[in-house]
Design a protein around this motif. Sequence first.
Motif, PDB file in Angstrom:
ATOM      1  N   LYS A   1      65.676  13.912  90.630  1.00 21.94           N
ATOM      2  CA  LYS A   1      65.635  13.796  89.086  1.00 21.94           C
ATOM      3  C   LYS A   1      63.553  13.349  89.497  1.00 21.94           C
ATOM      4  O   LYS A   1      63.207  14.098  88.809  1.00 21.94           O
ATOM      5  CB  LYS A   1      65.724  11.730  89.156  1.00 21.94           C
TER       6      LYS A   1
ATOM      7  N   ALA B   1      68.320  12.482  82.559  1.00 26.18           N
ATOM      8  CA  ALA B   1      67.881  13.489  83.272  1.00 26.18           C
ATOM      9  C   ALA B   1      66.777  14.354  81.874  1.00 26.18           C
ATOM     10  O   ALA B   1      66.932  14.360  80.954  1.00 26.18           O
ATOM     11  CB  ALA B   1      69.210  14.819  83.452  1.00 26.18           C
TER      12      ALA B   1
ATOM     13  N   ASP C   1      71.732  11.669  86.664  1.00 25.31           N
ATOM     14  CA  ASP C   1      71.310  10.974  86.151  1.00 25.31           C
ATOM     15  C   ASP C   1      72.699   9.683  84.953  1.00 25.31           C
ATOM     16  O   ASP C   1      72.218   9.178  84.031  1.00 25.31           O
ATOM     17  CB  ASP C   1      70.848  11.286  84.810  1.00 25.31           C
TER      18      ASP C   1
END
Length: 427
Positions: free
Chosen positions: A261, A307, A167
Amino acid sequence: MSEFWLISAPGDKENLQALERMNTVTSKSNLSYNTKFTIPDFKVGTLDSLVGLSDELGKLDTFAESLIKRMAQSVVEVMEDAKGKVQENLLANGVDLTSFVTRFEWDMAKYPVKQPLVSVVDTIAKQLAQIETDLKSRTAAYNTLKTNLENLEKKSMGNLFTRTLSDIVSKEDFVLDSEYLITLLVIVPKPSYAQWQKTYESLSDMVVPRSTKLIAEDNNDGLFTVTLFRKVIDDFKIKAKENKFTVREFYYDEKEIKREKEEMTRLLSDKKQHYHISSVALKKGPSTFPDHKVKVTPLGNPDRAAAGQTGRERESEGEGEGPLLRWLKVNFSEAFIAWIHIKALRVFVESVLRYGLPVNFQAVLLQPHKKSSTKRLREVLNSVFRHLDEVAAASILDASVEIPGLQLSNQDYFPYVYFHIDLSLLD
């Protein structure tokens, strides 16, 4: 108080007068609030079958109470930071539990009284067993989801040495698909930023000039990129370590980062679907007794990602509620209702066994006003109904009387049929 005493006494004239006397004394002394607890007529069957049902109902009572406690705890766990709203979601037939108990009416449609008692008990037992099976399955799935999400969230926490970088970094931070060049990530203590900028190009041969960039920071360190020739990776790592710079083992894999993700997004979505805060509005009999028969900061790109049914179910559905919370609410209600019906069945069975046939007794629900008043309330009840068991009463009231095998105390002496309902266990 969220405590109730459910008692019964014979329905003859003498005992109805005793009930009225008990009601008067407890009311004047502010000991309890008393209401009639209506129990329908059931098919009695044989006394032997009632003895068997007495034991079975005792076990079913314990099981039902344990089940609703577990379901209440599951609601607490699912609602997490909204625990102040838990009690609003623990309802029975759409009303708060105290109201349901004090206004109890037997559900004739769900548990027909024309069936034999054993069939009614079997119906409730199967219903509770199915709820428990579903509870185990649904909470196991939710706990697995929650654990997986927590594991991913842990990876996104911590310092630059341990946390995931998916992230933080982006494709533009790296030289990719080059046969000769590679981009490394180096963790540099904040006090050493100037030293890094002065020395990184000379830590090894074949370091690309002006190739470093700060892309993230935590409280103590910064994450820098540096591009060099693949053939000098090992030499660069050694020299970096000597200067107290740490090369973080990370190689950019777009597919893996996308997968991570997506997994985080999916888990967050799944969890949100299982739980969403919902406000449920709570809905807010005579006391006489007539006869009753029966953090890391990414730098640079501001857009970089960080995130991160049945009819009864329809009746209970709230807007924005996830399926697990909705299921828990609906089936907590069902289990609680079944539990109070079990209490009613126990009163019926024990009253017939104690007072005999024909079935003629009066059930009363007492709600003690204060915990400190329960001892006095017990004394009043024992005094009013001592005639129902003179032998036991004598053994308590006269300490000089000893009856072999009979050991009683004021706390376990009940000349009347007595059962306890404690809703504080669900708080």
